[in-house]
Design a protein around this motif. Structure first.
Motif, PDB file in Angstrom:
ATOM      1  N   SER A   1     -22.508  -7.496 -39.269  1.00 12.92           N
ATOM      2  CA  SER A   1     -22.860  -8.834 -38.829  1.00 12.92           C
ATOM      3  C   SER A   1     -23.814  -8.972 -37.652  1.00 12.92           C
ATOM      4  O   SER A   1     -23.983  -8.204 -36.801  1.00 12.92           O
ATOM      5  CB  SER A   1     -21.801  -9.785 -38.687  1.00 12.92           C
ATOM      6  N   VAL A   2     -24.496 -10.058 -37.551  1.00 14.81           N
ATOM      7  CA  VAL A   2     -25.367 -10.393 -36.530  1.00 14.81           C
ATOM      8  C   VAL A   2     -24.444 -10.258 -35.136  1.00 14.81           C
ATOM      9  O   VAL A   2     -24.968  -9.679 -34.349  1.00 14.81           O
ATOM     10  CB  VAL A   2     -26.295 -11.610 -36.508  1.00 14.81           C
ATOM     11  N   ASN A   3     -23.301 -10.974 -35.203  1.00 14.51           N
ATOM     12  CA  ASN A   3     -22.519 -10.832 -34.059  1.00 14.51           C
ATOM     13  C   ASN A   3     -22.145  -9.469 -33.584  1.00 14.51           C
ATOM     14  O   ASN A   3     -22.077  -8.995 -32.205  1.00 14.51           O
ATOM     15  CB  ASN A   3     -21.182 -11.672 -34.071  1.00 14.51           C
ATOM     16  N   THR A   4     -21.648  -8.720 -34.233  1.00 16.96           N
ATOM     17  CA  THR A   4     -21.222  -7.326 -34.049  1.00 16.96           C
ATOM     18  C   THR A   4     -22.501  -6.535 -33.585  1.00 16.96           C
ATOM     19  O   THR A   4     -22.512  -5.693 -32.514  1.00 16.96           O
ATOM     20  CB  THR A   4     -21.009  -6.562 -35.404  1.00 16.96           C
ATOM     21  N   TYR A   5     -23.798  -6.715 -33.964  1.00 22.85           N
ATOM     22  CA  TYR A   5     -24.988  -5.962 -33.558  1.00 22.85           C
ATOM     23  C   TYR A   5     -25.231  -6.583 -32.209  1.00 22.85           C
ATOM     24  O   TYR A   5     -25.404  -5.938 -31.153  1.00 22.85           O
ATOM     25  CB  TYR A   5     -26.170  -6.230 -34.314  1.00 22.85           C
ATOM     26  N   LEU A   6     -25.322  -8.080 -31.942  1.00 23.53           N
ATOM     27  CA  LEU A   6     -25.636  -8.573 -30.748  1.00 23.53           C
ATOM     28  C   LEU A   6     -24.754  -8.290 -29.644  1.00 23.53           C
ATOM     29  O   LEU A   6     -25.121  -7.746 -28.525  1.00 23.53           O
ATOM     30  CB  LEU A   6     -25.770 -10.198 -30.943  1.00 23.53           C
ATOM     31  N   ASN A   7     -23.437  -8.214 -29.809  1.00 21.03           N
ATOM     32  CA  ASN A   7     -22.414  -8.128 -28.921  1.00 21.03           C
ATOM     33  C   ASN A   7     -22.004  -6.608 -28.781  1.00 21.03           C
ATOM     34  O   ASN A   7     -20.975  -6.229 -28.119  1.00 21.03           O
ATOM     35  CB  ASN A   7     -21.229  -9.129 -28.917  1.00 21.03           C
ATOM     36  N   GLY A   8     -22.813  -5.900 -29.661  1.00 23.36           N
ATOM     37  CA  GLY A   8     -22.247  -4.331 -29.871  1.00 23.36           C
ATOM     38  C   GLY A   8     -23.255  -3.417 -29.360  1.00 23.36           C
ATOM     39  O   GLY A   8     -23.714  -3.320 -28.204  1.00 23.36           O
ATOM     40  N   SER A   9     -24.295  -3.038 -30.329  1.00 22.28           N
ATOM     41  CA  SER A   9     -25.151  -2.008 -30.123  1.00 22.28           C
ATOM     42  C   SER A   9     -26.462  -2.628 -29.287  1.00 22.28           C
ATOM     43  O   SER A   9     -26.829  -1.845 -28.347  1.00 22.28           O
ATOM     44  CB  SER A   9     -25.853  -1.489 -31.233  1.00 22.28           C
ATOM     45  N   TYR A  10     -26.599  -4.102 -29.364  1.00 21.85           N
ATOM     46  CA  TYR A  10     -27.769  -4.547 -28.972  1.00 21.85           C
ATOM     47  C   TYR A  10     -27.314  -4.678 -27.287  1.00 21.85           C
ATOM     48  O   TYR A  10     -28.280  -4.300 -26.246  1.00 21.85           O
ATOM     49  CB  TYR A  10     -28.197  -5.873 -29.086  1.00 21.85           C
ATOM     50  N   LEU A  11     -26.232  -5.209 -26.944  1.00 19.75           N
ATOM     51  CA  LEU A  11     -25.636  -5.389 -25.643  1.00 19.75           C
ATOM     52  C   LEU A  11     -25.576  -3.975 -24.960  1.00 19.75           C
ATOM     53  O   LEU A  11     -26.187  -3.698 -23.906  1.00 19.75           O
ATOM     54  CB  LEU A  11     -24.346  -5.824 -25.713  1.00 19.75           C
ATOM     55  N   THR A  12     -24.956  -2.980 -25.459  1.00 19.40           N
ATOM     56  CA  THR A  12     -24.945  -1.684 -24.832  1.00 19.40           C
ATOM     57  C   THR A  12     -26.070  -0.770 -24.600  1.00 19.40           C
ATOM     58  O   THR A  12     -26.391  -0.006 -24.012  1.00 19.40           O
ATOM     59  CB  THR A  12     -23.789  -0.708 -25.763  1.00 19.40           C
ATOM     60  N   SER A  13     -27.380  -1.412 -25.299  1.00 19.36           N
ATOM     61  CA  SER A  13     -28.520  -0.843 -24.943  1.00 19.36           C
ATOM     62  C   SER A  13     -29.313  -1.274 -23.953  1.00 19.36           C
ATOM     63  O   SER A  13     -30.263  -0.921 -23.185  1.00 19.36           O
ATOM     64  CB  SER A  13     -29.632  -1.270 -26.433  1.00 19.36           C
TER      65      SER A  13
END
Length: 165
Positions: free
Chosen positions: A1-13
């Motif tokens: 999901s977008v939330n998983t991406y944004l608050n997961g891999s995007y945030l940790t990048s």
């Protein structure tokens, strides 16, 4: 999901310095928006808890009103921002900086039909479309109150430099 991406891999990048500047308890409201209202009314609708409860997270998506407020202030209170998009987009700094070729999702669901989400087309049109994959997203966040601008003017040639005090 977008939330998983944004608050997961995007945030940790992001660098740890950047992550530490983001407000952790931001509430993202999911009020449904109705076409044909001014940016001011969109702002009120988006932040409603009538339809959905807000969720808390570091990274979300822009609201339609965020896009509306990127235009010249004379467009903020027009009775139909959606129908006057050509004038508003000509003055929008977000539209000038846009780099998407199709649609970009906003956070807000649409009022009709219920499976549509507000979006922004590459030509500047704001509308609502069926949820599907392949549309762009623009991460949005709230900075902590003790983040200050140390240099820059906000332009692409001299971006703001931020520091956490």
């Amino acid at each position: 999901s977008v939330n998983t991406y944004l608050n997961g891999s995007y945030l940790t990048s992001l660098t740890s310095k950047a992550q530490n500047m983001i407000y952790e308890e931001a509430k993202w409201y999911l009020g449904k928006v109705t076409r044909g209202y001014s940016t001011v009314n969109l702002y009120t609708q988006e932040r409603s808890t009538t339809d959905y409860n807000p969720w808390t997270g570091k990274i979300g998506l822009m609201y339609p009103s965020d896009y509306g407020y990127s235009a010249d202030s004379r467009y903020w209170s027009v009775t139909s921002y959606y129908s006057d998009v050509s004038g508003a987009t000509a003055t929008s700094w977000l539209q000038k900086e846009a780099n998407h070729s199709s649609y970009e999702w906003f956070l807000s669901p649409s009022d009709s039909p219920s499976y549509n989400v507000a979006d922004w087309a590459s030509d500047g049109d704001v509308s609502a479309n069926t949820i599907c994959f392949g549309n762009d997203v623009r991460p949005s966040l709230y900075l902590k109150s003790d983040v200050t601008i140390t240099s820059g003017d906000g332009s692409s040639s001299q971006p703001y430099q931020l520091e956490l005090n």
